[in-house]
Structure formats: structure tokens, C-alpha cells
Design an enzyme around this catalytic site. Structure first.
Site, short mmCIF file in Angstrom:
data_model
loop_
_atom_site.label_atom_id
_atom_site.label_comp_id
_atom_site.label_asym_id
_atom_site.label_seq_id
_atom_site.Cartn_x
_atom_site.Cartn_y
_atom_site.Cartn_z
N HIS A 29 50.80 63.47 7.11
CA HIS A 29 51.11 62.47 6.08
C HIS A 29 52.40 62.76 5.32
O HIS A 29 52.77 62.00 4.43
CB HIS A 29 49.94 62.38 5.10
CG HIS A 29 48.72 61.74 5.68
ND1 HIS A 29 47.76 62.46 6.35
CD2 HIS A 29 48.30 60.44 5.71
CE1 HIS A 29 46.80 61.63 6.76
NE2 HIS A 29 47.10 60.41 6.38
N HIS A 43 49.10 58.64 13.73
CA HIS A 43 47.80 59.25 14.03
C HIS A 43 46.70 58.21 13.99
O HIS A 43 46.85 57.12 13.44
CB HIS A 43 47.49 60.39 13.05
CG HIS A 43 47.48 59.97 11.61
ND1 HIS A 43 48.63 59.92 10.84
CD2 HIS A 43 46.47 59.58 10.80
CE1 HIS A 43 48.32 59.51 9.62
NE2 HIS A 43 47.02 59.29 9.57
N CYS A 52 37.39 54.43 4.74
CA CYS A 52 38.46 54.65 5.70
C CYS A 52 38.64 56.15 5.89
O CYS A 52 38.22 56.94 5.04
CB CYS A 52 39.76 53.99 5.27
SG CYS A 52 40.30 54.40 3.61
N HIS A 70 39.77 59.36 9.15
CA HIS A 70 40.34 59.78 10.42
C HIS A 70 39.27 60.42 11.30
O HIS A 70 38.54 61.28 10.82
CB HIS A 70 41.44 60.82 10.18
CG HIS A 70 42.44 60.40 9.16
ND1 HIS A 70 42.33 60.73 7.82
CD2 HIS A 70 43.57 59.66 9.28
CE1 HIS A 70 43.35 60.22 7.16
NE2 HIS A 70 44.12 59.57 8.01
N GLU A 76 30.37 59.35 2.58
CA GLU A 76 30.97 58.89 1.33
C GLU A 76 30.02 58.05 0.49
O GLU A 76 29.98 58.19 -0.73
CB GLU A 76 32.24 58.08 1.61
CG GLU A 76 33.37 58.91 2.17
CD GLU A 76 34.66 58.13 2.33
OE1 GLU A 76 34.74 56.97 1.85
OE2 GLU A 76 35.61 58.67 2.93
N GLU A 116 51.39 56.81 5.18
CA GLU A 116 50.33 56.40 6.10
C GLU A 116 50.99 55.79 7.33
O GLU A 116 51.43 54.65 7.32
CB GLU A 116 49.40 55.37 5.44
CG GLU A 116 48.49 55.95 4.40
CD GLU A 116 47.42 56.88 4.95
OE1 GLU A 116 47.39 57.12 6.18
OE2 GLU A 116 46.62 57.37 4.15
N GLU A 146 49.81 54.98 10.70
CA GLU A 146 48.49 54.98 11.34
C GLU A 146 48.32 53.93 12.43
O GLU A 146 48.85 52.82 12.34
CB GLU A 146 47.39 54.81 10.29
CG GLU A 146 47.33 55.99 9.34
CD GLU A 146 46.14 55.96 8.39
OE1 GLU A 146 45.70 57.05 8.01
OE2 GLU A 146 45.68 54.86 8.04
#
Length: 197
Positions: free
Chosen positions: A41, A48, A83, A85, A103, A130, A132
């Protein structure tokens, strides 16, 4: 393995801190390697794999999450339901289901793939980027939430109209509108036309 909110490490089974690795991808979403989470990041960012989840209740309201203030990236801002990874080699669907439970303390009653979107969003406050290739998921939530306070500051179920009003006055993640707009076709299939998504 829950992700420590203020860093990019997690505890291994023997109690030592290990760096969290992300899956680096090319423009087609093909895996080309790995990178440590925080390093991926740092500007200009390394492309990614990521995922974004949009869960709705039985009335067609979207579950929003306010990111906890202790998060190292975009703390305190509102965003989509969940959200994150995938770990290297972890299927995006499995990662989305895992992180939603970690979460928010809830498992979706329905979760379906809703396409992908690629974006590059710098975060002016943190200086992080970001970069992504994001896998989108939509679904339903029918159980009470049990948010992890280290991950989630607050939650809210909103109609499309309430979201527009909230978005005009509250701070949202830099990627929120990009992922929402990309997921809209699947969201419209999931919700009633009267929901207005």
C-alpha cells in the site's frame, strides 16, 4: 486468523508475529507473487487482490460499516459492509465470508459473486494507495450483528436514499463509490426494484 487492526501482522500458532502477505496480480487478475501488506500500500502501490462485500437486510437496506479508529488505513470512515484481502492462495469467496464473520460476527445467509473492478485510489490522509483488483460479492444478512470493536466503529442499515444523504455529509472510504457502482447490477438483481439501487 484475525488481522490486527493497527498493523500488518498476525499471531501465528506459536504466538509470534508474522507479516501478512497479499497476493500480487497482473491487470488480468493472474497471481504473480506476494508482498507484505503495508509495503503493497506504499506509493505508488502494488496491484493486489482484494474483495468487497455488500450485504442487505430483508428490506433491501445496505449494511454500512464505519471502520474502527484504530485501523492503520482509512480509520473512522464509512464504507461497504466488509472489505479486505485474501491470504495468498485463499479463494476470494472464502476470504469474504471469513472476514465478514471476523469483523461483524455474522455469516451471510446468501453470498454471491458480483464481478471484479480494478482501481487506483490514493488515501490523502494516510498517504497509502489502494491499487487493487477487487472481487465483489453481494448477499443477505438475517442474523444479529456482533461487531468486533477493534475492526468496526459503528454499523448502519441504509436505503439508497439514506445512503445518498449520508454520503453527502459523512466521510467515506476512497474506494467506496467505485466498488458500489461496479456492484450495482448484481445489487439490483438481489434487491427489489422498489429498493432503488
Amino acid at each position: 486468523m484475525p488481522i490486527t487492526p493497527a498493523s500488518a501482522t498476525h499471531r501465528s500458532s506459536n504466538g509470534t508475529a508474522e507479516a501478512i502477505l497479499l497476493e500480487l496480480v497482473d491487470e488480468n487478475g493472474t497471481t504473480i507473487g506476494t508482498a507484505e501488506k503495508l509495503a503493497a500500500h506504499q506509493p505508488p502501490g502494488q496491484l493486489h487482490r482484494a474483495f468487497s462485500v455488500f450485504l442487505f437486510d430483508g428490506q433491501g437496506r445496505l449494511l454500512l460499516q464505519q471502520r474502527a479508529l484504530g485501523k492503520y488505513h482509512s480509520p473512522g470512515v464509512w464504507s461497504n459492509t466488509c472489505c479486505g484481502h485474501p491470504y495468498p492462495g485463499e479463494a476470494p469467496f472464502a476470504a469474504a465470508a471469513r472476514r465478514t464473520h471476523e469483523e461483524l460476527g455474522v455469516s451471510p445467509s446468501l453470498l454471491a459473486a458480483a464481478g471484479t473492478v480494478r482501481y487506483n485510489h490514493p488515501d490523502p490522509d494516510s498517504g497509502l494507495v489502494e491499487q487493487e483488483y477487487n472481487h465483489l460479492f453481494v448477499g443477505l444478512v438475517q442474523s444479529p450483528l456482533h461487531p468486533d470493536p477493534e475492526e468496526v466503529g459503528a454499523t448502519a442499515f441504509v436505503t439508497a436514499e439514506e445512503l445518498a444523504e449520508r454520503h453527502s455529509k459523512d466521510t467515506f472510504s476512497s474506494w467506496f463509490m467505485t466498488v458500489l457502482d461496479a456492484a450495482r447490477p448484481a445489487i439490483r438483481e438481489l434487491t427489489e426494484p422498489s429498493a432503488g439501487w
